[in-house]
Design an enzyme around this catalytic site. Structure first.
Site, PDB file in Angstrom:
ATOM      1  N   HIS A  19       0.873  -1.200   0.000  1.00 45.19           N
ATOM      2  CA  HIS A  19       0.000   0.000   0.000  1.00 45.19           C
ATOM      3  C   HIS A  19       0.895   1.231   0.000  1.00 45.19           C
ATOM      4  O   HIS A  19       1.461   1.598   1.036  1.00 45.19           O
ATOM      5  CB  HIS A  19      -0.909   0.018   1.228  1.00 45.19           C
ATOM      6  CG  HIS A  19      -1.883   1.155   1.224  1.00 45.19           C
ATOM      7  ND1 HIS A  19      -3.223   0.990   1.468  1.00 45.19           N
ATOM      8  CD2 HIS A  19      -1.731   2.493   1.015  1.00 45.19           C
ATOM      9  CE1 HIS A  19      -3.851   2.153   1.410  1.00 45.19           C
ATOM     10  NE2 HIS A  19      -2.943   3.100   1.130  1.00 45.19           N
ATOM     11  N   HIS A  50       1.602   5.352  -1.686  1.00 46.88           N
ATOM     12  CA  HIS A  50       1.284   6.528  -2.504  1.00 46.88           C
ATOM     13  C   HIS A  50       2.588   7.132  -2.993  1.00 46.88           C
ATOM     14  O   HIS A  50       3.442   7.503  -2.163  1.00 46.88           O
ATOM     15  CB  HIS A  50       0.532   7.576  -1.677  1.00 46.88           C
ATOM     16  CG  HIS A  50      -0.754   7.065  -1.103  1.00 46.88           C
ATOM     17  ND1 HIS A  50      -1.963   7.194  -1.748  1.00 46.88           N
ATOM     18  CD2 HIS A  50      -1.010   6.403   0.053  1.00 46.88           C
ATOM     19  CE1 HIS A  50      -2.911   6.641  -1.016  1.00 46.88           C
ATOM     20  NE2 HIS A  50      -2.361   6.146   0.084  1.00 46.88           N
ATOM     21  N   ASN A  62      -5.062   7.208  -6.240  1.00 42.94           N
ATOM     22  CA  ASN A  62      -5.833   8.427  -5.918  1.00 42.94           C
ATOM     23  C   ASN A  62      -5.096   9.706  -6.333  1.00 42.94           C
ATOM     24  O   ASN A  62      -4.863  10.596  -5.527  1.00 42.94           O
ATOM     25  CB  ASN A  62      -6.220   8.455  -4.434  1.00 42.94           C
ATOM     26  CG  ASN A  62      -5.032   8.478  -3.487  1.00 42.94           C
ATOM     27  OD1 ASN A  62      -3.942   8.006  -3.834  1.00 42.94           O
ATOM     28  ND2 ASN A  62      -5.226   9.009  -2.301  1.00 42.94           N
ATOM     29  N   LYS A  65      -9.083  -0.429  -6.282  1.00 44.04           N
ATOM     30  CA  LYS A  65      -9.228   0.196  -4.968  1.00 44.04           C
ATOM     31  C   LYS A  65     -10.600   0.834  -4.818  1.00 44.04           C
ATOM     32  O   LYS A  65     -11.020   1.634  -5.649  1.00 44.04           O
ATOM     33  CB  LYS A  65      -8.143   1.270  -4.790  1.00 44.04           C
ATOM     34  CG  LYS A  65      -8.171   2.003  -3.446  1.00 44.04           C
ATOM     35  CD  LYS A  65      -7.664   1.153  -2.301  1.00 44.04           C
ATOM     36  CE  LYS A  65      -7.854   1.828  -0.944  1.00 44.04           C
ATOM     37  NZ  LYS A  65      -6.804   2.772  -0.601  1.00 44.04           N
ATOM     38  N   HIS A  69     -10.689   0.831   1.374  1.00 44.69           N
ATOM     39  CA  HIS A  69     -10.461   1.810   2.450  1.00 44.69           C
ATOM     40  C   HIS A  69     -11.662   1.648   3.385  1.00 44.69           C
ATOM     41  O   HIS A  69     -12.745   2.167   3.093  1.00 44.69           O
ATOM     42  CB  HIS A  69     -10.374   3.237   1.891  1.00 44.69           C
ATOM     43  CG  HIS A  69     -10.102   4.250   2.958  1.00 44.69           C
ATOM     44  ND1 HIS A  69      -8.889   4.899   3.078  1.00 44.69           N
ATOM     45  CD2 HIS A  69     -10.859   4.700   3.994  1.00 44.69           C
ATOM     46  CE1 HIS A  69      -8.935   5.708   4.131  1.00 44.69           C
ATOM     47  NE2 HIS A  69     -10.118   5.603   4.698  1.00 44.69           N
ATOM     48  N   HIS A  72      -4.765  -0.798   5.558  1.00 41.02           N
ATOM     49  CA  HIS A  72      -4.377  -0.104   6.803  1.00 41.02           C
ATOM     50  C   HIS A  72      -5.381  -0.338   7.933  1.00 41.02           C
ATOM     51  O   HIS A  72      -6.010   0.590   8.424  1.00 41.02           O
ATOM     52  CB  HIS A  72      -4.154   1.387   6.574  1.00 41.02           C
ATOM     53  CG  HIS A  72      -5.144   2.062   5.647  1.00 41.02           C
ATOM     54  ND1 HIS A  72      -6.494   1.987   5.812  1.00 41.02           N
ATOM     55  CD2 HIS A  72      -4.953   2.817   4.545  1.00 41.02           C
ATOM     56  CE1 HIS A  72      -7.087   2.666   4.847  1.00 41.02           C
ATOM     57  NE2 HIS A  72      -6.182   3.171   4.066  1.00 41.02           N
ATOM     58  N   ASP A 103       1.279   2.578   3.552  1.00 33.89           N
ATOM     59  CA  ASP A 103       0.427   3.766   3.388  1.00 33.89           C
ATOM     60  C   ASP A 103       1.266   5.039   3.513  1.00 33.89           C
ATOM     61  O   ASP A 103       0.786   6.056   4.010  1.00 33.89           O
ATOM     62  CB  ASP A 103      -0.745   3.782   4.375  1.00 33.89           C
ATOM     63  CG  ASP A 103      -1.822   4.785   3.958  1.00 33.89           C
ATOM     64  OD1 ASP A 103      -1.811   5.237   2.800  1.00 33.89           O
ATOM     65  OD2 ASP A 103      -2.659   5.124   4.811  1.00 33.89           O
ATOM     66  N   ALA A 121      -4.450  14.769   5.237  1.00 33.16           N
ATOM     67  CA  ALA A 121      -4.173  13.518   5.951  1.00 33.16           C
ATOM     68  C   ALA A 121      -3.095  12.737   5.225  1.00 33.16           C
ATOM     69  O   ALA A 121      -3.172  12.567   4.006  1.00 33.16           O
ATOM     70  CB  ALA A 121      -5.441  12.681   6.024  1.00 33.16           C
TER      71      ALA A 121
END
Ligand code: NCD
Ligand code: ZN
Length: 354
Positions: A13, A15, A41, A99, A136, A174, A247, A263
């Site tokens: 996971h 980004h 995302n 996702k 999520h 997560h 994450d 966040a």
């Protein structure tokens, strides 16, 4: 134990964003991990196999020339995703999952799903093609307290979907609560969860230590101590359906230190080292390799990596920040010590401990 050698891990996971920020963060991951599940995302989101192909090429261009790193791409599920896209994604060989962001649950999720029933045809096709669904797991019901959103989502939304698609592979991303851990333990072999290092290391007190701490704000939000302990216990237990997903979610300092801050916690600069701390604290370093390098690959049906990395118990200091463009990112443990150090990354040589 002064050092530990393990099969090169994978991050299930991650980004990496795009542009200059991507070029800063990809080398941190590529030095430590052989592969990573790349979150879709972006703005605009990665909603098709063709967009995933282009994004994958941009990520590969950011991998240092002496590193070997494979981005495992995902698609962003929307209520408009055509069911036919799933066959295309599966046939591509580089899309490994889809996702599901509940619309409004987290960063760049507004194109996500309001009513999952609208996606049932897509889920049916994913079940047929055996393409995993990454979730999520947080409700967006404003009446539900932020700290209860995972448990409520599992009960109200996720459990019925899993009952309806019993052969669909599902990853709770997560996972942060006792309820989430219990749900995975009680579920079939088709249901797994990723666990972050920061949710194992910190509880919600870290959000308010001496003042408001924007660099500890992430979603799902840090939880109470008993939940932190439960997920650290699950990670180190050797249970095959819990595996590593950092994450790591970089945002600029400007975006984090704001009246309405973003966040996301950036951990890729020290990811496997931070997990080593978690396992060490619980006397479970012997379980680190299974969690980091075996369970995730097995669940995704990928071969385990052939290379190794070595971590040494030698403290080093995390930089206060990393620069990109005209901004910076403030990493997890900025200016503080990390107890383990990589001595032979799978990729680029160590520069000042990074
Ligand atoms: C992530 C991001 O910034 O993209 N933020 C976060 O706090 N984890 C999104 C996510 O994974 O929820
Ligand atoms: Zn994420």
């Amino acid at each position: 134990m002064q050092s530990i050698t393990i099969t090169t891990p994978d991050d299930f996971h991650l980004h990496v964003r795009d542009g200059e920020l991507m070029r800063l963060v990809v080398p941190h991951t590529a030095r430590r991990f052989a592969r990573a599940i790349i979150m879709p995302n972006l703005v605009p989101p990665i909603v098709s196999t063709e967009l995933a192909r282009q994004y994958r090429d941009r990520i590969l261009a950011a991998v240092p020339s002496d590193a070997s790193f494979e981005p495992l791409m995902t698609l962003y599920l929307t209520e408009q995703t055509p069911a036919a896209e799933i066959a295309v994604a599966k046939a591509s060989g580089f899309v490994h999952a889809v996702k599901w962001y509940p619309a409004g649950a987290t960063t760049n999720s507004h194109h996500g799903v309001q009513n999952i029933e609208k996606c049932f045809e897509v889920l049916e096709s994913m079940q047929q093609h055996d393409l995993p669904l990454l979730v999520h797991p947080e409700t967006t019901d404003p009446a539900v307290d932020t700290f209860d959103r995972e448990a409520v989502f599992i009960d109200r939304v996720l459990a019925p979907v899993i009952r309806r698609f019993p052969n669909l592979r599902v990853v709770l991303e997560h996972v942060t609560t006792q309820q989430g851990v219990q749900f995975v333990q009680d579920a079939s072999s088709r249901v797994a969860a990723t666990i972050t290092a920061h949710h194992c290391l910190l509880n919600r007190v870290a959000l308010f230590e001496g003042g408001l701490r924007p660099h500890h704000y992430c979603l799902p939000i840090l939880k109470r101590e008993e939940h932190r302990a439960a997920i650290a216990q699950a990670a180190t237990s050797g249970h095959p359906r819990f595996f590593l997903g950092t994450d790591s979610a970089p945002h600029s300092r400007t975006a984090k230190e704001a009246a309405c801050g973003c966040a996301g916690i950036y951990t890729a600069h020290a990811a496997i080292e931070l997990y080593a701390e978690v396992f060490d604290r619980l006397g479970a370093l012997d379980k680190l390799e299974a969690f980091s390098s075996c369970h995730g690959a097995d669940f995704y049906g990928l071969p385990r990596n052939k290379t190794k990395i070595t971590l040494e118990r030698t403290p080093w200091q995390v930089p206060e920040s990393f620069s990109f463009g005209t901004d910076t990112i403030v990493p997890f443990r900025a200016g503080g010590p990390v107890n383990f150090q990589m001595v032979n990354g799978s990729a680029i040589p160590s520069k000042a401990g990074i």
